[in-house]
Design a protein around this motif. Structure first.
Motif, short mmCIF file in Angstrom:
data_model
loop_
_atom_site.label_atom_id
_atom_site.label_comp_id
_atom_site.label_asym_id
_atom_site.label_seq_id
_atom_site.Cartn_x
_atom_site.Cartn_y
_atom_site.Cartn_z
N SER A 46 0.85 -1.18 0.00
CA SER A 46 0.00 0.00 0.00
C SER A 46 0.89 1.23 0.00
N PRO A 47 1.44 1.60 -1.17
CA PRO A 47 2.31 2.79 -1.24
C PRO A 47 1.47 4.04 -1.01
N GLU A 48 1.89 4.87 -0.08
CA GLU A 48 1.06 6.04 0.27
C GLU A 48 1.83 7.34 0.09
N GLY A 49 2.72 7.67 1.02
CA GLY A 49 3.47 8.91 0.87
C GLY A 49 4.59 8.75 -0.15
N ILE A 50 4.90 9.84 -0.86
CA ILE A 50 5.99 9.81 -1.83
C ILE A 50 6.71 11.15 -1.77
N ALA A 51 8.03 11.12 -1.85
CA ALA A 51 8.85 12.33 -1.82
C ALA A 51 9.93 12.22 -2.87
N LEU A 52 10.53 13.35 -3.22
CA LEU A 52 11.48 13.37 -4.33
C LEU A 52 12.67 14.25 -3.98
N ASP A 53 13.85 13.74 -4.25
CA ASP A 53 15.08 14.52 -4.13
C ASP A 53 15.46 15.00 -5.53
N HIS A 54 15.12 16.25 -5.83
CA HIS A 54 15.34 16.75 -7.19
C HIS A 54 16.81 16.95 -7.50
N LEU A 55 17.66 17.00 -6.47
CA LEU A 55 19.09 17.15 -6.70
C LEU A 55 19.76 15.81 -6.95
N GLY A 56 19.45 14.82 -6.13
CA GLY A 56 20.04 13.49 -6.29
C GLY A 56 19.29 12.62 -7.27
N ARG A 57 18.11 13.07 -7.75
CA ARG A 57 17.29 12.38 -8.76
C ARG A 57 16.82 11.01 -8.24
N ASN A 58 16.26 11.01 -7.02
CA ASN A 58 15.72 9.80 -6.42
C ASN A 58 14.31 10.06 -5.90
N ILE A 59 13.50 8.97 -5.78
CA ILE A 59 12.21 9.05 -5.12
C ILE A 59 12.24 8.16 -3.88
N PHE A 60 11.47 8.56 -2.86
CA PHE A 60 11.31 7.82 -1.62
C PHE A 60 9.82 7.61 -1.40
N TRP A 61 9.42 6.47 -0.85
CA TRP A 61 8.00 6.27 -0.56
C TRP A 61 7.82 5.40 0.66
N THR A 62 6.64 5.56 1.28
CA THR A 62 6.26 4.73 2.42
C THR A 62 5.25 3.68 1.94
N ASP A 63 5.29 2.52 2.56
CA ASP A 63 4.35 1.44 2.25
C ASP A 63 3.76 0.97 3.59
N SER A 64 2.48 1.31 3.84
CA SER A 64 1.88 1.02 5.14
C SER A 64 1.46 -0.44 5.28
N HIS A 65 1.39 -1.17 4.19
CA HIS A 65 1.06 -2.60 4.27
C HIS A 65 2.32 -3.43 4.51
N LEU A 66 3.39 -3.11 3.82
CA LEU A 66 4.65 -3.82 4.02
C LEU A 66 5.47 -3.22 5.15
N ASP A 67 5.00 -2.07 5.69
CA ASP A 67 5.67 -1.40 6.80
C ASP A 67 7.15 -1.16 6.50
N ARG A 68 7.38 -0.44 5.41
CA ARG A 68 8.76 -0.13 5.07
C ARG A 68 8.85 1.17 4.27
N ILE A 69 10.07 1.68 4.16
CA ILE A 69 10.37 2.88 3.37
C ILE A 69 11.44 2.50 2.36
N GLU A 70 11.19 2.86 1.10
CA GLU A 70 12.11 2.49 0.02
C GLU A 70 12.59 3.72 -0.74
N VAL A 71 13.65 3.51 -1.52
CA VAL A 71 14.19 4.54 -2.39
C VAL A 71 14.46 3.90 -3.75
N ALA A 72 14.40 4.70 -4.81
CA ALA A 72 14.71 4.24 -6.17
C ALA A 72 15.08 5.45 -7.01
#
Length: 1293
Positions: free
Chosen positions: A1068-1094
């Protein structure tokens, strides 16, 4: 010897003049000699009209262009250019040069084929006959290059007419132009061939829609806009841009480039004995042994060519030699075949009087194969800038714009000027035109902190009081300076046969200017070479020379060069084989106020054992100055103290010889300016060198001053300003007085007694300093002005309405005659044109649209009723049938799981109503699905459920509090008029974007006020439940999370179809954020209970956290500082956490007095973190790193997501289904927007018109990382994606 060499140089100059003056005309190119073209040769034909652009021409052989090697498609336009990417609509007509996209322009002008006569043909041709012909033509222009193309893009403009505008020019009536461009490519390089047949150019100007008058065509190449976050103009080359030079493209004449520089060693220049021919495949060879051989000179011709045939021009456009500029052919036409001359002819030329006339203070240079690369100067928008910034405008030395053959010069006074002889750099010949450059047409060449003065031969820039530099670049006296750059090296250590190679290594330097101290750090230096580089303090010492403390009458490197120079040094280690070459290119000050440097090390150094330390005694070095060149040489000693062995630490003294040459450009027009001393002494009073084996960082620290040549240390030179014992503030300048007296004076932009200086807030003290329609932002020592939305800076530095400087957009201004927005859409076509289209469900010409009665065409099922509505219709099954109205079947509709469970519970309990005390009965929505938030009627507890009604762990709340549950079921899609899923392009300006189940809407902002009447749907996604939103201000892309599929997607705000970038391994990906300098996205997943980057394209995924998370939701980044923040509305222990972007230094930021923290936002301008809490019904803020938090507002209804802009917050509310604006300054809600569709609102973000200022260590070249670059405060970490078995990935800090 020197005199003989001067005589040789003079003789060569006379020979050159003789060739130029005696050259005669040759045969012109006929139309039959063009490359074959037309439909019979496989050509495609561009649609007739004005400002047309072809579909992408997909290439089977990739094209190389400047520094790119993977261009696989091009676009052909009516207006005489070939684009490397699809041109934006506003740039399809001329007037914006250089454009934002890469372009090859054989004749860039406003051309027209609407009369049906002119044609534009194009194709990619792989046939041997065409590629061989192209190869022969290139070989003529570049005889030293072996080139065998496998592909040729042939574009022909045949009999195209000029666009004449509203008032037609009778002189252009009936005139037509024919010309051709051929782009030939092999696997390693690409060349452009421009062909202008005799009488092919019958007009040289066209009417400009932008300037509304006749303007000349342009022959040019442009790299286009470069960079991701800090976008800047790439390199470009203009080869013709006035009537005379355009007219000379096909007919004869003698031409000089605007300026041309040729450098070589002291030996006599080599002479090329190439023959030239009338056409690429038909050479003419001269057999006259007495004929003067032609010299190779780029774009210098006695005929209309640089390749040996009139009308044929050849350029190298893609290879290692063109990384920063196109290279023109340097074959010039020699004398006509059979032409003869005698001694009298020769004498008549050699007797010419050569005048030394200098016309420009900073020469623009024509590139040749092997020239060093150029760098592009950033375009800055602010009229008031940091002390180190430059106003926008004409190209600087870092964006050299070469003006080609533009004038025909008479024989009697050809201008050959500036013959400089320098022992270490060779002879420099400069060829200048007689068009004097003035301050009026070159005012942007000077720093914003400099004044410009005109002289008889040109203009010069000089820094104003309180600033130091060479006039082109100025910085505040006494202000600390920063230097950033890259280092690469190929170094042999000791007797090793294998070199140590490193690339993209960061160099950072900090300079305390009033002490002359420089601190330089070079990161990620391999330990195999790190200790052996310790003696090379001069690598960082050049920065110390630039900002050395100046004794009276003497100048440091920055005062002389402005930080724009090339340095080459040679280090010879006495008693050791080989030597080390150091090459450094200083490119001036970038848009962040930092000096930039590129360093290359190559050669051999003695081996120094691991763990050793190196000591270098203070030393002096003499710098010898002559025009444009500084040289120095010296012997240095250093002591190597090896690690202790057997109770003893061996110590040895070694010596190396040091020689260096610094070349730069200076202004020679101001003869009244005091001359620099021919010799200056650099005194380095302390030297500190260190290699940190764990961090792999090489450090150099030096204390420097520059003054007269002296022995010893006379008392007169012991002034505290010179020796660094003054105690002035780091933001102050030390002013020496008599003897040991001195005063401290705060730098410009600071206030105090000199020993303590504080920043002046110009914005507060001078509220109107930026003028009207502008915002003032204070910075240390200075301030920046930014125009508000809808305004931009004029040439005078004032904010003027955008409409005042460009064509009116009739659609956005409402000056069109299309039907109302509910029935029609206005589409701006550029210039003064627009088109009206009726919306789906309406018919007409766009100016008058009528509703289409879909019920007349039996769109519904036969067993359904049809109800027509404006622009649409609905279908409803008749009684006794069920379905969606488009498909109806007899009987009742099958009940859903929720409905069946509900009926079962009520039936078992014998209850006919909906509830009974102590009994839980699930609640279903109108479509029969489980409502995402279920509550117990008796206990008052509520919890979240999934689509199957199962309770989600950790979501049950205490009585009286409803958890912020999300529905994972997209609303049913009704078959009806199709709604386009493509993004509707976003108009200019700043916009609020918010998600509303199956769509994303936008609301423009004027200042901070929501323009509610102009709210529009940005993207329809009826099959999605969009929750989180994030915006990339660099590429203008919106990113979202979708919990229905689940997936993560994105779409360009310029228009086009949305794409899904991640759809695997999501809960269940919910929140999403972006680092416009490093060109990465971060998101929260409330079902898997984790935070990822790509990465932004969804690749290189890595889990940052998967422990101690229950219900993570909101997430934001602080891109500049490298921090990450997120909320967890865990009902038992809600919290707000933070960490570095690489996942290290995780800690709880807020834990007390939280209820259901949902939305989170970080304001980059105020460094303030704010959140909305649906449990406490509050908005709160804090500054990370500082104690205390501020309650901004209480009594909110049910806030979900929040974003910030200026002094305002904007949040979405579930209870009111609205967007609410909050003024942080007065802690008050100031406005509310209720969308037309009253359904639940989710994520919200700000689509900024430009990115915030700042950078992090991942902003340039991915921080030197092979895969993920994750910023941290003051550094970065290189991380590998998860599951990278077998992938060549390097993790490092």
């Amino acid at each position: 010897m020197l005199a003989a060499m001067r005589r040789s140089g003079a003789a060569w100059t006379r020979a050159l003049l003789l060739q130029l003056l005696l050259a005669g005309p040759g045969g012109c190119l006929s139309r039959q000699e063009l490359f074959p073209f037309g439909p019979g040769h496989g050509d495609l034909e561009l649609e007739a009209g004005d400002d047309r652009v072809s579909p992408a021409l997909e290439l089977r052989q990739a094209l190389r262009f400047f520094d790119k090697s993977d261009i696989d498609s091009v676009y052909v336009t009516t207006n005489g250019m070939i684009a490397m990417s699809e041109p934006p609509a506003k740039e399809t007509h001329p007037g914006y040069f250089p454009p934002t996209f890469g372009v090859v322009a054989p004749f860039l002008a406003d051309l027209d084929t609407t009369d049906g006569l002119g044609k534009v043909y194009y194709r990619e041709d792989l046939s041997p006959s065409i590629t061989q012909l192209a190869g022969e033509c290139v070989q003529r222009g570049f005889p030293e290059v072996s080139f065998q193309p496998s592909s040729a893009v042939v574009v022909t403009w045949e009999s195209v007419a000029p666009y004449q505008g509203p008032s037609k020019d009778p002189d252009q009536e009936g005139k037509r132009n024919t010309f051709q461009a051929v782009l030939a490519s092999s696997d390693s390089s690409s060349f452009a061939i421009f062909l202008y047949p005799e009488d092919g150019l019958q007009f040289y100007t066209t009417f400009s829609k932008k300037d509304e008058n006749q303007v000349p065509a342009v022959v040019a190449f442009s790299q286009g806009v470069q960079g991701l976050f800090w976008k800047s103009e790439g390199a470009y080359n203009i080869f013709a841009n006035d009537r005379e030079s355009i007219g000379n493209l096909a007919k004869g004449g003698i031409f000089f480039p605007s300026t041309y520089r040729l450098s070589h060693s002291l030996d006599i220049p080599s002479v090329s004995y190439n023959s030239v021919g009338s056409w690429c495949g038909q050479p003419r060879v001269s057999t006259d042994p007495t004929r003067l051989p032609p010299l190779q000179m780029p774009a210098l011709s006695s005929r209309s060519s640089n390749s040996g045939q009139q009308g044929v021009w050849v350029f190298e456009i893609g290879s290692p030699a063109t990384a920063s500029g196109v290279v023109p052919s340097d074959v010039s036409l020699g004398l006509d075949d059979g032409a003869e001359y005698d001694d009298e002819d020769y004498k008549s030329v050699t007797d010419l009087d050569l005048e030394d006339v200098s016309t420009t203070p900073f020469s623009y240079e024509a590139r040749r194969r092997g020239d060093p690369g150029t760098h592009s100067a950033p375009r800055v928008l602010s009229p008031r800038r940091l002390p180190t910034e430059r106003l926008p405008g004409l190209p600087t030395e870092r964006t050299r714009s070469f003006q080609p053959p533009a004038e025909t010069f008479p024989q009697q006074h050809a201008q050959v000027i500036d013959v400089d002889e320098v022992e270490e750099t060779g002879v420099v010949f400069s060829y200048n035109t007689d068009s004097r450059q003035t301050c009026a047409n070159n005012r942007h060449q000077c720093s914003v902190h400099a004044e410009c003065r005109d002289f008889a031969t040109g203009f010069c820039c000089s820094c104003v009081a309180g600033y130091t530099g060479n006039g082109r670049q100025c910085v505040a006296e006494g202000s600390p300076q920063r230097v950033n750059g890259k280092v690469k090296g190929t170094i042999f250590v000791g007797n090793s046969p294998v070199p140590v190679v490193f690339e993209n290594t960061d160099l950072h330097s900090y300079v305390v200017m009033n002490h002359g101290r420089s601190y330089t750090a070079i990161s990620t230096i391999p330990e195999t070479v790190g200790y052996s580089l310790l003696p090379l303090a001069p690598v960082g010492g050049i920065i110390g020379w630039m900002f050395a403390v100046e004794q009276d009458g003497f100048k440091n490197g920055f005062s002389i060069t402005g930080g724009e120079f090339t340095r080459q040094a040679e280090v010879t280690f006495v008693g050791s084989p080989g030597k080390l070459i150091i090459k450094q290119q200083f490119s001036g000050i970038d848009e962040h106020g930092h000096l930039t440097i590129d360093t290359e090390l190559e050669g051999r150094v003695p081996h120094i054992p691991f763990g050793s330390s190196v000591h270098i005694e203070p030393y002096t070095e003499l710098y010898h100055y002559s025009r444009g060149v500084i040289t120095s040489s010296s012997m240095r000693e250093y002591t190597v103290m090896e690690p202790e062995q057997d109770g003893a630490a061996p110590s040895n003294i070694y010596t190396y010889q040091w020689r260096q040459t610094i070349t730069f450009q200076e202004c020679a027009h101001d003869t009244s300016r005091p001359a620099l001393p021919s010799t200056q002494q650099l005194s380095v009073d302390s030297v500190f060198v260190l290699y940190n084996q764990e961090e792999k960082i090489l450090r150099y620290a030096l204390s420097n001053s520059i003054g007269p040549v002296r022995d010893g240390s006379p008392d007169a030179l012991q002034n505290p300003c010179y020796i660094g014992t003054h105690g002035c503030d780091t933001n102050a300048a030390c002013r020496p007085g008599p003897g040991v007296q001195f005063t401290c004076e705060c730098s410009i932009g600071f206030r105090g007694d000199g020993r303590t200086c504080s920043d002046i807030d110009e914005c507060s003290e001078q509220p109107s300093v930026c003028g009207s329609h502008a915002i003032c932002n204070n910075h240390p020592g200075t301030f920046r002005c930014e125009c508000v939305e809808g305004y931009q800076f004029s040439e005078e530095g004032k904010c003027v309405a955008v409409a005042d400087q460009r064509p009116i957009n009739y659609c956005t201004t409402g000056l069109h005659d299309c039907d109302i927005p509910q029935r029609a859409q206005c589409i701006y076509m550029g210039g003064a044109s627009y088109t009206c289209y009726c919306l789906p469900g309406f018919s007409g010409d766009g100016r008058a649209c009528q509703d289409v009665d879909e019920c007349q065409s039996s769109r519904c099922h036969p067993d359904a009723f049809c109800h027509n509505t404006p622009g649409s219709f609905t279908c409803q099954c008749k009684p006794g049938y069920h379905g969606d109205g488009f498909h109806c079947v007899p009987g009742e509709m099958e009940k859903t799981r929720c409905q069946l469970e509900r009926e079962h519970i009520l039936r078992a309990a014998g209850v006919t109503g909906s509830q009974r005390p102590g009994l839980f009965v699930p609640e279903c929505d109108e479509h029969g699905y489980y409502v995402p938030t279920q509550c117990h009627g008796s206990t008052g507890q509520c919890w979240c459920v999934d689509r199957d009604g199962r309770e989600l762990e950790g979501t049950r709340t205490r009585p009286g509090m409803r958890p912020p549950c999300l529905s994972t079921v997209a609303p049913p899609i009704h078959h009806g008029p199709s709604v386009p899923t493509a993004v509707i392009p976003l108009p200019p300006g700043t916009h609020l974007l918010f998600a509303q189940t199956g769509k994303i809407e936008r609301v423009p902002l004027e200042g901070s006020t929501m323009q509610k009447t102009e709210a529009k749907t940005l993207l329809h996604a009826p099959d999605k439940v969009i929750i989180g939103l994030a915006f990339d201000c660099v590429d203008k892309m919106v990113y979202w999370t979708d919990i229905s599929e689940p997936s993560i997607g994105r779409a360009s705000l310029h228009g086009g179809e949305p794409t899904t970038i991640i759809r695997q391994d999501l809960g269940s990906p919910e929140g999403i954020a972006l680092d416009h300098l490093g060109r990465n996205i971060f998101w929260t997943d409330s079902h898997l209970d984790r935070i990822e980057v790509a990465k932004l394209d969804g690749t290189q995924r890595r889990v940052l956290f998967e422990t101690d998370l229950v219900n993570p939701r909101g997430i934001v980044t602080d891109s500049v500082q490298g921090n990450l923040y997120w909320t967890d509305w865990n009902r038992d222990s809600p919290k707000i956490e933070t960490s570095y972007m690489d996942g290290t230094n995780r800690r709880i930021l807020v834990q007390d007095d939280l209820g259901l923290p949902n939305g989170l936002t970080f304001d980059a301008y105020s460094s303030q973190l704010c959140w909305v809490d649906a449990g406490t019904s509050r908005v709160e803020c804090l500054k990370p790193g500082q104690s205390g938090r501020r309650r901004v507002l209480e009594g909110l209804q049910y806030p979900f997501a929040v974003t910030s802009y200026g002094k305002h917050l904007y949040y979405t509310d579930w209870k009111t289904n609205s967007v609410v604006a909050v003024d942080l300054a007065i802690s008050k809600e100031t406005d509310t927007f209720h969308p037309h569709k009253q359904t639940r609102l989710y994520g919200i973000t700000m689509a900024l018109s430009q990115c915030p200022q700042g950078h992090n260590y991942c902003s340039v070249n991915n921080g030197g990382c092979t895969h993920l670059c994750l910023a941290t405060p003051g550094s970065r970490t290189c991380r590998c994606p998860d599951n990278t078995l077998g992938v060549d990935c390097i993790e490092q800090k």
